[in-house]
Write a protein that holds these residues in place. Structure first.
Motif, short mmCIF file in Angstrom:
data_model
loop_
_atom_site.label_atom_id
_atom_site.label_comp_id
_atom_site.label_asym_id
_atom_site.label_seq_id
_atom_site.Cartn_x
_atom_site.Cartn_y
_atom_site.Cartn_z
N VAL A 195 -54.76 -46.87 -39.71
CA VAL A 195 -55.67 -46.79 -38.58
C VAL A 195 -56.42 -45.47 -38.74
O VAL A 195 -55.83 -44.40 -38.68
N GLN A 196 -57.71 -45.57 -38.93
CA GLN A 196 -58.52 -44.41 -39.32
C GLN A 196 -58.73 -43.43 -38.19
O GLN A 196 -58.91 -43.81 -37.02
N VAL A 197 -58.72 -42.13 -38.55
CA VAL A 197 -59.15 -41.05 -37.67
C VAL A 197 -60.22 -40.28 -38.43
O VAL A 197 -59.93 -39.58 -39.39
N ASP A 198 -61.46 -40.46 -38.03
CA ASP A 198 -62.59 -39.79 -38.69
C ASP A 198 -63.80 -39.90 -37.77
O ASP A 198 -64.49 -40.91 -37.77
N ASN A 199 -64.02 -38.86 -37.00
CA ASN A 199 -65.16 -38.88 -36.08
C ASN A 199 -66.46 -38.53 -36.77
O ASN A 199 -67.49 -39.15 -36.50
N SER A 200 -66.42 -37.52 -37.64
CA SER A 200 -67.69 -36.93 -38.05
C SER A 200 -67.68 -36.32 -39.45
O SER A 200 -68.50 -35.44 -39.73
N GLN A 201 -66.79 -36.76 -40.32
CA GLN A 201 -66.78 -36.11 -41.64
C GLN A 201 -68.10 -36.33 -42.36
O GLN A 201 -68.54 -37.46 -42.55
N PRO A 202 -68.75 -35.24 -42.79
CA PRO A 202 -70.02 -35.38 -43.52
C PRO A 202 -69.76 -35.73 -44.98
O PRO A 202 -68.61 -36.01 -45.38
N LEU A 203 -70.81 -35.71 -45.78
CA LEU A 203 -70.66 -35.92 -47.22
C LEU A 203 -69.60 -34.96 -47.74
O LEU A 203 -69.68 -33.74 -47.51
N HIS A 204 -68.59 -35.49 -48.43
CA HIS A 204 -67.44 -34.69 -48.82
C HIS A 204 -67.09 -35.02 -50.27
O HIS A 204 -66.70 -36.14 -50.59
N ASN A 205 -67.30 -34.04 -51.14
CA ASN A 205 -67.07 -34.26 -52.57
C ASN A 205 -67.85 -35.46 -53.09
O ASN A 205 -67.34 -36.27 -53.88
N GLY A 206 -69.10 -35.58 -52.65
CA GLY A 206 -69.97 -36.65 -53.11
C GLY A 206 -69.74 -38.00 -52.45
O GLY A 206 -70.35 -38.99 -52.84
N TYR A 207 -68.88 -38.03 -51.44
CA TYR A 207 -68.53 -39.30 -50.78
C TYR A 207 -68.65 -39.12 -49.27
O TYR A 207 -68.14 -38.14 -48.72
N LYS A 208 -69.30 -40.07 -48.62
CA LYS A 208 -69.41 -40.02 -47.18
C LYS A 208 -68.61 -41.18 -46.60
O LYS A 208 -68.97 -42.35 -46.80
N GLU A 209 -67.54 -40.86 -45.91
CA GLU A 209 -66.69 -41.89 -45.31
C GLU A 209 -67.41 -42.48 -44.10
O GLU A 209 -67.66 -41.79 -43.12
N LEU A 210 -67.75 -43.77 -44.19
CA LEU A 210 -68.46 -44.44 -43.11
C LEU A 210 -67.53 -45.11 -42.13
O LEU A 210 -67.95 -45.50 -41.03
N LYS A 211 -66.26 -45.27 -42.49
CA LYS A 211 -65.28 -45.93 -41.62
C LYS A 211 -64.82 -44.92 -40.57
O LYS A 211 -64.13 -43.95 -40.89
N LYS A 212 -65.17 -45.18 -39.32
CA LYS A 212 -64.94 -44.22 -38.25
C LYS A 212 -63.60 -44.44 -37.54
O LYS A 212 -62.89 -45.43 -37.79
#
Length: 479
Positions: free
Chosen positions: A111-128
């Protein structure tokens, strides 16, 4: 029935003393608020600590598993936790998992926890936050950073429900034979324990008041809508795992399609929706007050809310502040005044005036480029639509030069281009040109009612044929 350990029972009794409302016969506390007793970290235990009555996760990849006294095993349950994420943080809570010495847990669901992580190491997590990671993804940020929220997960048989505070964001029923390609083979319901994630040194997340209510192994669960595990279903699963946003940003609550219908379809098919309100001259919504009323009615719904800007008059009808209430704004070039000043609506044969096809096309391209250059929109929808009288000549009339003019205007103004399933536009050739030019895309239907919403069939076909990836897509972001 889950075997209740002596350790867990003692914890439940201790918590009862400080929380009189907690029923010790039903709820089990998983965290005493002071120590990590009953939890076991794998790769780097220093990533987890107790700070101000909460478990803090920060550091390199590591997972903290609830082990109790060694017999922690849950099948059906209600689980609750209060969670807070700092800006840019990524984390998660695993269910039906088991301890492993290293790596990302490969059994059960996250169960994902990710409100606002920006581009990170060339990858942007879109699953919020709230996503059933990779399987039923949430693409809109509903939770603010540095804010405590309640995360609730219920597992009953083959059903998983996830709530953020009081909002249901996932209601997933696992098929009898779930489709799980490659490394996801064990992302299924079975039984197991819980785990908290430390994702990376740039992510800091806090967990407190973690508790679980075990439910009987055998439950009388009402039948939920069963998805048809066909090629479209499998493609949606594959794309979700690959971080591709399976979003239909162009749906309408019309023709007997209710909000409840749309949410049920979203839960079943795995498509996250954006609902668009038609705003403009001659439409039900013509004022700021109308928009504000609608937005109040749609508050706290697990959807994006978009503005369909109608006609060319809309730019002078609504205030910037009211327009900004929407997650995104889109328009098309299906309504305009032709060079003789006649109002033209391309889907109404009586309002289409074509004396010379080539001259008409040049005018249509000119009007489209003008719209893209002057109107404050995020998405250009129903792109390259032609009136019925010339639609059969699409490939001949939409020359590469004409397509390039529209594409260049979209790229220049940072406007995404919709791949529309209802009208099956634009063509694959257009999308390939647009991708080469660096354009972003969205998927959409523009349904006329309940029966023609579909499952983005044409859009997904184009995604596959043009090899579009997550970085090619536009996803509305919290303003």
């Amino acid at each position: 029935m889950k075997r209740l350990s002596l350790y867990a029972s003692l914890l439940a009794m201790a918590l009862l003393a400080s929380s009189p409302a907690l029923d010790a016969q039903e709820w089990i506390s998983l965290f005493d608020g002071k120590t990590l007793n009953g939890w076991k970290a794998n790769e780097d235990p220093a990533c987890f600590s107790v700070v101000d009555g909460a478990i803090k996760a920060n550091g390199d990849r590591c997972h903290l598993f609830y082990v109790g006294d060694g017999e922690a095993d849950f099948k059906n349950f209600e689980f609750e936790a209060e969670v807070m994420a700092e800006p840019g943080a990524n984390s998660g809570i695993f269910i039906h998992t088991r301890f492993q010495e290293s790596g990302w847990p490969n059994q059960g669901y996250e169960v994902q926890v990710d409100n606002s992580q920006p581009l990170h190491n060339g990858y942007k997590e879109l699953k919020k936050t709230g996503s059933l990671y990779g399987i039923r993804n949430v693409y809109k940020q509903f939770i603010a950073d540095n804010e405590w929220f309640k995360l609730r997960v219920v597992v009953k048989g083959k059903q998983v429900q996830i709530d953020l505070n009081s909002m249901r964001v996932v209601d997933y029923t696992e098929p009898e034979t779930p489709y799980r390609p490659g490394h996801t083979a064990q992302w299924v319901l079975s039984h197991g324990t819980f785990a908290l994630q430390s994702h990376d040194p740039d992510s800091t997340v806090y967990f407190k008041n973690l508790r679980v209510k075990p439910l009987p192994d055998t439950l009388d669960i009402p039948a939920a809508p069963q998805a048809n595990v066909d090629d479209i279903y499998k493609q949606i699963i594959e794309l979700g795992i690959q971080n591709f946003p399976v979003l239909d940003l162009h749906s309408h609550l019309k023709g007997e399609l209710t909000l409840a219908d749309l949410l049920e379809k979203s839960y079943k098919d795995g498509i996250f929706y954006g609902v668009a309100l038609n705003c403009g001259k001659g439409f039900p919504t013509e004022t700021d007050e109308g928009i504000q009323k609608y937005m109040a009615e749609m508050k706290d719904q697990p959807l994006f809310i978009g503005m369909q800007a109608e006609g060319r008059e809309w730019v002078d009808m609504f205030s910037k502040e009211t327009i900004a209430l929407f997650d995104y704004v889109f328009t098309d070039s299906m309504t305009f005044f032709d060079n003789q000043g006649r109002r033209t609506r391309l889907w109404i044969p009586e309002e289409v005036y074509i004396d010379d096809k080539q001259q008409f096309m040049d005018m249509l391209v000119e009007k489209t480029v003008e719209i893209l250059n002057t109107e404050p929109i995020n998405i250009y929808v129903n792109p390259t639509f032609l009136p019925e009288v010339i639609a059969a000549e699409y490939d001949h009339l939409w020359t590469e030069a004409r397509m390039q003019k529209v594409i260049d205007a979209a790229v220049k103004n940072h406007i995404a281009i919709e791949i529309n399933s209802r009208f099956q536009v634009p063509s694959v050739a257009f999308v390939k040109l647009a991708k080469q030019a660096g354009c972003k895309f969205t998927l959409g239907t523009n349904n006329g009612g309940k029966d023609d919403l579909g499952r983005l069939e044409y859009s997904l076909q184009v995604v596959k044929e043009c090899k579009l990836g997550w970085s090619d897509m536009y996803v509305p972001e919290k303003k």
